[in-house]
Design a protein around this motif. Structure first.
Motif, mmCIF file in Angstrom:
data_model
loop_
_atom_site.group_PDB
_atom_site.id
_atom_site.type_symbol
_atom_site.label_atom_id
_atom_site.label_comp_id
_atom_site.label_asym_id
_atom_site.label_seq_id
_atom_site.Cartn_x
_atom_site.Cartn_y
_atom_site.Cartn_z
ATOM 1 N N ASN A 150 0.856 -1.179 0.000
ATOM 2 C CA ASN A 150 0.000 0.000 0.000
ATOM 3 C C ASN A 150 0.900 1.239 0.000
ATOM 4 O O ASN A 150 1.559 1.534 0.995
ATOM 5 C CB ASN A 150 -0.912 -0.004 1.229
ATOM 6 N N ILE A 151 0.919 1.946 -1.111
ATOM 7 C CA ILE A 151 1.819 3.094 -1.241
ATOM 8 C C ILE A 151 1.385 4.287 -0.395
ATOM 9 O O ILE A 151 2.141 5.244 -0.253
ATOM 10 C CB ILE A 151 2.011 3.506 -2.717
ATOM 11 N N ASN A 152 0.197 4.218 0.182
ATOM 12 C CA ASN A 152 -0.253 5.280 1.076
ATOM 13 C C ASN A 152 0.198 5.080 2.509
ATOM 14 O O ASN A 152 0.169 6.020 3.298
ATOM 15 C CB ASN A 152 -1.778 5.422 1.029
ATOM 16 N N THR A 153 0.598 3.873 2.852
ATOM 17 C CA THR A 153 0.998 3.590 4.232
ATOM 18 C C THR A 153 2.402 2.986 4.341
ATOM 19 O O THR A 153 2.925 2.874 5.442
ATOM 20 C CB THR A 153 0.001 2.623 4.896
ATOM 21 N N ALA A 154 2.986 2.616 3.210
ATOM 22 C CA ALA A 154 4.284 1.922 3.223
ATOM 23 C C ALA A 154 5.401 2.815 3.743
ATOM 24 O O ALA A 154 5.459 4.009 3.442
ATOM 25 C CB ALA A 154 4.627 1.436 1.819
ATOM 26 N N ASP A 155 6.295 2.198 4.505
ATOM 27 C CA ASP A 155 7.481 2.915 4.959
ATOM 28 C C ASP A 155 8.616 2.685 3.963
ATOM 29 O O ASP A 155 8.446 2.007 2.946
ATOM 30 C CB ASP A 155 7.867 2.493 6.380
ATOM 31 N N GLN A 156 9.758 3.247 4.249
ATOM 32 C CA GLN A 156 10.929 3.158 3.371
ATOM 33 C C GLN A 156 11.273 1.704 3.031
ATOM 34 O O GLN A 156 11.495 1.362 1.874
ATOM 35 C CB GLN A 156 12.118 3.846 4.067
ATOM 36 N N LYS A 157 11.311 0.866 4.041
ATOM 37 C CA LYS A 157 11.693 -0.538 3.847
ATOM 38 C C LYS A 157 10.725 -1.259 2.910
ATOM 39 O O LYS A 157 11.144 -2.004 2.025
ATOM 40 C CB LYS A 157 11.746 -1.239 5.205
ATOM 41 N N GLU A 158 9.437 -1.028 3.098
ATOM 42 C CA GLU A 158 8.440 -1.673 2.234
ATOM 43 C C GLU A 158 8.546 -1.176 0.802
ATOM 44 O O GLU A 158 8.444 -1.966 -0.142
ATOM 45 C CB GLU A 158 7.034 -1.408 2.764
ATOM 46 N N LYS A 209 -4.612 8.384 -4.954
ATOM 47 C CA LYS A 209 -5.961 7.886 -5.252
ATOM 48 C C LYS A 209 -5.896 6.658 -6.156
ATOM 49 O O LYS A 209 -6.784 5.821 -6.141
ATOM 50 C CB LYS A 209 -6.792 8.969 -5.935
ATOM 51 N N ASP A 210 -4.833 6.589 -6.940
ATOM 52 C CA ASP A 210 -4.664 5.520 -7.925
ATOM 53 C C ASP A 210 -3.166 5.231 -8.045
ATOM 54 O O ASP A 210 -2.365 6.171 -8.007
ATOM 55 C CB ASP A 210 -5.219 6.002 -9.275
ATOM 56 N N PRO A 211 -2.780 3.963 -8.197
ATOM 57 C CA PRO A 211 -1.349 3.652 -8.333
ATOM 58 C C PRO A 211 -0.671 4.408 -9.480
ATOM 59 O O PRO A 211 0.512 4.730 -9.394
ATOM 60 C CB PRO A 211 -1.333 2.148 -8.585
ATOM 61 N N GLU A 212 -1.407 4.726 -10.532
ATOM 62 C CA GLU A 212 -0.838 5.445 -11.675
ATOM 63 C C GLU A 212 -0.287 6.816 -11.277
ATOM 64 O O GLU A 212 0.562 7.376 -11.973
ATOM 65 C CB GLU A 212 -1.874 5.603 -12.785
ATOM 66 N N LYS A 232 8.110 3.057 -17.596
ATOM 67 C CA LYS A 232 8.747 1.739 -17.475
ATOM 68 C C LYS A 232 8.733 1.241 -16.037
ATOM 69 O O LYS A 232 8.434 0.081 -15.766
ATOM 70 C CB LYS A 232 10.172 1.770 -18.006
ATOM 71 N N THR A 233 9.047 2.119 -15.096
ATOM 72 C CA THR A 233 9.013 1.733 -13.687
ATOM 73 C C THR A 233 7.578 1.406 -13.282
ATOM 74 O O THR A 233 7.330 0.428 -12.583
ATOM 75 C CB THR A 233 9.575 2.849 -12.793
ATOM 76 N N MET A 234 6.627 2.196 -13.755
ATOM 77 C CA MET A 234 5.217 1.958 -13.407
ATOM 78 C C MET A 234 4.749 0.614 -13.915
ATOM 79 O O MET A 234 3.975 -0.079 -13.236
ATOM 80 C CB MET A 234 4.360 3.092 -13.983
ATOM 81 N N GLU A 235 5.218 0.205 -15.074
ATOM 82 C CA GLU A 235 4.844 -1.106 -15.616
ATOM 83 C C GLU A 235 5.308 -2.227 -14.688
ATOM 84 O O GLU A 235 4.612 -3.216 -14.498
ATOM 85 C CB GLU A 235 5.405 -1.281 -17.020
ATOM 86 N N LYS A 236 6.491 -2.067 -14.093
ATOM 87 C CA LYS A 236 7.007 -3.061 -13.149
ATOM 88 C C LYS A 236 6.193 -3.069 -11.853
ATOM 89 O O LYS A 236 6.007 -4.099 -11.227
ATOM 90 C CB LYS A 236 8.469 -2.776 -12.795
ATOM 91 N N GLN A 253 2.262 -4.754 -8.146
ATOM 92 C CA GLN A 253 2.871 -4.883 -6.820
ATOM 93 C C GLN A 253 2.337 -3.884 -5.810
ATOM 94 O O GLN A 253 2.620 -3.995 -4.628
ATOM 95 C CB GLN A 253 4.382 -4.679 -6.919
ATOM 96 N N VAL A 254 1.589 -2.872 -6.284
ATOM 97 C CA VAL A 254 1.176 -1.805 -5.380
ATOM 98 C C VAL A 254 -0.342 -1.680 -5.315
ATOM 99 O O VAL A 254 -1.065 -2.071 -6.238
ATOM 100 C CB VAL A 254 1.793 -0.452 -5.771
ATOM 101 N N THR A 255 -0.786 -1.099 -4.224
ATOM 102 C CA THR A 255 -2.197 -0.816 -4.011
ATOM 103 C C THR A 255 -2.321 0.508 -3.278
ATOM 104 O O THR A 255 -1.355 1.001 -2.710
ATOM 105 C CB THR A 255 -2.873 -1.952 -3.218
ATOM 106 N N VAL A 256 -3.519 1.078 -3.305
ATOM 107 C CA VAL A 256 -3.807 2.291 -2.551
ATOM 108 C C VAL A 256 -4.974 2.059 -1.596
ATOM 109 O O VAL A 256 -5.639 2.988 -1.172
ATOM 110 C CB VAL A 256 -4.099 3.495 -3.483
ATOM 111 N N ASP A 257 -5.219 0.813 -1.272
ATOM 112 C CA ASP A 257 -6.353 0.435 -0.410
ATOM 113 C C ASP A 257 -6.283 1.130 0.936
ATOM 114 O O ASP A 257 -5.209 1.338 1.488
ATOM 115 C CB ASP A 257 -6.353 -1.078 -0.164
ATOM 116 N N ASP A 258 -7.442 1.481 1.437
ATOM 117 C CA ASP A 258 -7.532 2.020 2.793
ATOM 118 C C ASP A 258 -7.400 0.867 3.768
ATOM 119 O O ASP A 258 -7.992 -0.180 3.580
ATOM 120 C CB ASP A 258 -8.872 2.714 3.023
ATOM 121 N N GLU A 259 -6.612 1.082 4.799
ATOM 122 C CA GLU A 259 -6.433 0.022 5.794
ATOM 123 C C GLU A 259 -6.894 0.510 7.134
ATOM 124 O O GLU A 259 -6.827 1.630 7.470
ATOM 125 C CB GLU A 259 -4.979 -0.411 5.868
#
Length: 86
Positions: A24-32, A58-61, A72-76, A80-86
């Motif tokens: 989750n790119i909205n909550t992930a820390d550096q390590k994640e 709001k969206d991984p894009e 190119k990085t976004m395609e990878k 692997q990523v989400t923006v889900d509310d937790e």
């Protein structure tokens, strides 16, 4: 013996579920963030800084708005990523 085997299987399954769910790119820390394909320490820091300045993604894009992350990085990252509310 059975208990150790059961705990090992449970641990492996929980790790697989976590990996499948994505980071989750909205909550992930550096390590994640660094665990993602194509994201090193500098890009992870840029994602965190972007998030602080602009709020939650709001969206991984939207990652493409972060300096150093292009198509190119976004395609990878897409799977692997989400923006889900937790």
């Amino acid at each position: 013996m059975f208990r150790k085997l059961f705990l090992t299987v449970l641990l492996v399954l929980s790790m697989a579920i976590a990996a499948f769910a994505g980071v989750n790119i909205n909550t992930a820390d550096q390590k994640e963030l660094v665990s993602l394909s194509g994201i090193g320490p500098a890009k992870a820091t840029a994602i965190i800084e972007y998030r602080k300045e602009h709020g939650s993604f709001k969206d991984p894009e939207e990652l493409k708005k972060v300096k150093g992350i292009g198509q190119k990085t976004m395609e990878k990252l897409r799977d692997q990523v989400t923006v889900d509310d937790e």
